[in-house]
Design an enzyme around this catalytic site. Structure first.
Site, PDB file in Angstrom:
ATOM      1  N   SER A  95     -52.122  33.247 -55.042  1.00 40.64           N
ATOM      2  CA  SER A  95     -50.770  32.666 -55.105  1.00 40.64           C
ATOM      3  C   SER A  95     -50.709  31.569 -54.059  1.00 40.64           C
ATOM      4  CB  SER A  95     -49.712  33.718 -54.778  1.00 40.64           C
ATOM      5  OG  SER A  95     -49.849  34.838 -55.595  1.00 40.64           O
ATOM      6  N   LYS A 171     -45.187  31.713 -60.517  1.00 41.44           N
ATOM      7  CA  LYS A 171     -45.327  32.757 -59.486  1.00 41.44           C
ATOM      8  C   LYS A 171     -44.267  32.567 -58.387  1.00 41.44           C
ATOM      9  CE  LYS A 171     -47.252  36.004 -56.931  1.00 41.44           C
ATOM     10  NZ  LYS A 171     -47.114  37.420 -57.230  1.00 41.44           N
ATOM     11  N   LYS A 239     -45.381  33.522 -46.722  1.00 46.46           N
ATOM     12  CA  LYS A 239     -46.272  32.514 -47.312  1.00 46.46           C
ATOM     13  C   LYS A 239     -45.700  32.010 -48.644  1.00 46.46           C
ATOM     14  CE  LYS A 239     -49.475  33.911 -49.833  1.00 46.46           C
ATOM     15  NZ  LYS A 239     -49.777  34.083 -51.269  1.00 46.46           N
TER      16      LYS A 239
HETATM   17  P1  NAD Z   1     -56.331  40.050 -48.809  1.00 49.51           P
HETATM   18  O1  NAD Z   1     -56.023  39.427 -47.498  1.00 49.51           O
HETATM   19  O2  NAD Z   1     -56.352  41.535 -48.927  1.00 49.51           O
HETATM   20  O3  NAD Z   1     -57.776  39.525 -49.334  1.00 49.51           O
HETATM   21  C1  NAD Z   1     -58.233  38.217 -49.203  1.00 49.51           C
HETATM   22  C2  NAD Z   1     -59.764  38.262 -49.074  1.00 49.51           C
HETATM   23  O4  NAD Z   1     -60.252  36.906 -49.075  1.00 49.51           O
HETATM   24  C3  NAD Z   1     -60.246  38.899 -47.779  1.00 49.51           C
HETATM   25  O5  NAD Z   1     -61.215  39.902 -48.085  1.00 49.51           O
HETATM   26  C4  NAD Z   1     -60.881  37.724 -46.988  1.00 49.51           C
HETATM   27  O6  NAD Z   1     -61.990  38.121 -46.202  1.00 49.51           O
HETATM   28  C5  NAD Z   1     -61.306  36.804 -48.116  1.00 49.51           C
HETATM   29  N1  NAD Z   1     -61.428  35.387 -47.759  1.00 49.51           N
HETATM   30  C6  NAD Z   1     -60.527  34.577 -47.167  1.00 49.51           C
HETATM   31  N2  NAD Z   1     -60.970  33.308 -47.103  1.00 49.51           N
HETATM   32  C7  NAD Z   1     -62.200  33.305 -47.683  1.00 49.51           C
HETATM   33  C8  NAD Z   1     -63.172  32.291 -47.944  1.00 49.51           C
HETATM   34  N3  NAD Z   1     -62.951  31.004 -47.629  1.00 49.51           N
HETATM   35  N4  NAD Z   1     -64.329  32.652 -48.556  1.00 49.51           N
HETATM   36  C9  NAD Z   1     -64.559  33.939 -48.908  1.00 49.51           C
HETATM   37  N5  NAD Z   1     -63.667  34.940 -48.708  1.00 49.51           N
HETATM   38  C10 NAD Z   1     -62.505  34.623 -48.097  1.00 49.51           C
HETATM   39  O7  NAD Z   1     -55.288  39.410 -49.851  1.00 49.51           O
HETATM   40  P2  NAD Z   1     -54.729  40.049 -51.215  1.00 49.51           P
HETATM   41  O8  NAD Z   1     -53.594  40.971 -50.923  1.00 49.51           O
HETATM   42  O9  NAD Z   1     -55.881  40.516 -52.037  1.00 49.51           O
HETATM   43  O10 NAD Z   1     -54.049  38.748 -51.877  1.00 49.51           O
HETATM   44  C11 NAD Z   1     -54.809  37.716 -52.477  1.00 49.51           C
HETATM   45  C12 NAD Z   1     -53.819  36.793 -53.190  1.00 49.51           C
HETATM   46  O11 NAD Z   1     -53.117  37.538 -54.206  1.00 49.51           O
HETATM   47  C13 NAD Z   1     -52.742  36.207 -52.252  1.00 49.51           C
HETATM   48  O12 NAD Z   1     -52.478  34.880 -52.620  1.00 49.51           O
HETATM   49  C14 NAD Z   1     -51.534  37.105 -52.529  1.00 49.51           C
HETATM   50  O13 NAD Z   1     -50.306  36.453 -52.281  1.00 49.51           O
HETATM   51  C15 NAD Z   1     -51.724  37.413 -54.005  1.00 49.51           C
HETATM   52  N6  NAD Z   1     -51.085  38.654 -54.448  1.00 49.51           N
HETATM   53  C16 NAD Z   1     -51.132  39.782 -53.670  1.00 49.51           C
HETATM   54  C17 NAD Z   1     -50.502  40.939 -54.113  1.00 49.51           C
HETATM   55  C18 NAD Z   1     -50.529  42.199 -53.265  1.00 49.51           C
HETATM   56  O14 NAD Z   1     -49.760  43.133 -53.564  1.00 49.51           O
HETATM   57  N7  NAD Z   1     -51.370  42.295 -52.252  1.00 49.51           N
HETATM   58  C19 NAD Z   1     -49.839  40.957 -55.347  1.00 49.51           C
HETATM   59  C20 NAD Z   1     -49.859  39.807 -56.146  1.00 49.51           C
HETATM   60  C21 NAD Z   1     -50.478  38.654 -55.676  1.00 49.51           C
END
Ligand code: NAD
Length: 286
Positions: A95, A171, A239
């Site tokens: 997102s 979104k 964010k």
């Molecule tokens: P998270 O922080 O749990 O996971 C992100 C992962 O990306 C981490 O493991 C981190 O090490 C990795 N990362 C970051 N930069 C990187 C790079 N340059 N190269 C390789 N790996 C990298 O985040 P999440 O909760 O999984 O969310 C991911 C996306 O999904 C976000 O944009 C969030 O807003 C969206 N989202 C989250 C939820 C939720 O409930 N958590 C629901 C819907 C959407």
């Protein structure tokens, strides 16, 4: 189809696991070494960089926190772009800002002849685990059709809502409605509580009327129990709401209630609660 997956966090890991279960050949990368074990045990190949992922796959999916993370995953040294060849596709399911999505798509098309879809999701970790997330996609019909089967593995529904950027606009609309709705429900329950009317009785009395909502149904139990564990962290609300405000300002749309919800989230952060869930108003429930 060989699939690359970058970002194995709360959402990315279960999504990658579902692709493996469906029989896709998967190559993965994340900065955080600790997250590899589970997907590797399920059959994923571990790559040393985004570049290596792109070199070994037909399509690269990213699931990262925000626009700067996607930018660096794509274009930093040893990033995805360094390993791309013409005709491949990048699908960003994070997102992020719709403005950034459009910039990434343009650069990938102009410099690498690579297609791009922005495909953020809603439904949270439980939806990512059971494959029921809603996927809102921006891009060309031709590219969407090519990956419809893959989207059907990851989610319960995938909808093409317009050109590149439209997925993230959708979104943001989702996040604005959710954040403002959570604040409204919380504020109303706080009023009831301080007026010595049981908020749970209020919930049962009004849930079938116009005030009822999916937020009320899914969040009331946690709100009423004073449970602030995430779920979706305050810092992620911040964010998304920042991206909504920036996008609104960029195209001259005023979003005053989004700004108000953002300030509530900021005050939660000021109290050191950014890793927790929902709004400060809930604290008054205790
Ligand atoms: P998270 O922080 O749990 O996971 C992100 C992962 O990306 C981490 O493991 C981190 O090490 C990795 N990362 C970051 N930069 C990187 C790079 N340059 N190269 C390789 N790996 C990298 O985040 P999440 O909760 O999984 O969310 C991911 C996306 O999904 C976000 O944009 C969030 O807003 C969206 N989202 C989250 C939820 C939720 O409930 N958590 C629901 C819907 C959407």
């Amino acid at each position: 189809m060989k699939v690359g997956f970058i970002g194995l966090g709360i959402m990315g890991k279960p999504m990658a696991m579902n692709l493996l279960k469906a029989g896709y050949e998967l190559t993965v990368f994340d900065f955080n070494q600790a997250v590899f074990a589970e997907v590797a045990a399920a059959g994923a190949k571990e790559a040393a960089s985004g570049q290596k992922v792109a070199e070994q796959t037909d399509v690269v999916i990213t699931m990262l926190p925000n626009s700067p993370n996607v930018s660096s995953a794509l274009f930093a040294d040893n990033g995805i772009a360094a390993g791309l060849t013409a005709g491949q596709t990048v699908i960003d399911m994070s997102s992020i800002s719709p403005v950034a999505s459009k910039q990434f798509a343009q650069r990938l098309q102009d410099d690498y002849q690579v297609d791009f879809l922005d495909a953020p999701v809603s439904g949270g970790e439980p939806g990512a685990i059971d494959g029921s997330i809603a996927i809102m996609v921006g891009g060309q019909q031709r590219v969407f059709d090519k990956f419809k089967e893959l989207f059907d593995v990851l989610g319960g529904s995938a909808t093409l809502v317009g050109g590149v950027g439209a997925g993230n606009i959708t979104k943001l609309a989702n996040q604005m409605i959710v954040a403002i709705n959570i604040a409204a429900v919380s504020e109303a329950y706080s009023l009831a509580k301080k007026a010595n009317v049981d908020p749970e009785s209020v919930y049962h009395a009004i849930r079938g009327g116009l005030a009822g909502s999916a937020v009320m149904e899914q969040k009331s139990a946690k709100i009423l129990a004073g449970d602030f564990e995430p779920g979706f962290r305050v810092e992620l609300h911040i964010k998304d709401l920042q991206n909504a405000l920036d996008t609104g300002h960029e195209i001259t749309v005023s979003t005053p209630f989004t700004a108000l919800a953002m300030e509530v989230m900021q005050s939660l952060k000021a109290y050191g609660l950014e890793k927790k869930t929902i709004v400060r108003l809930l604290i008054t429930m205790k």
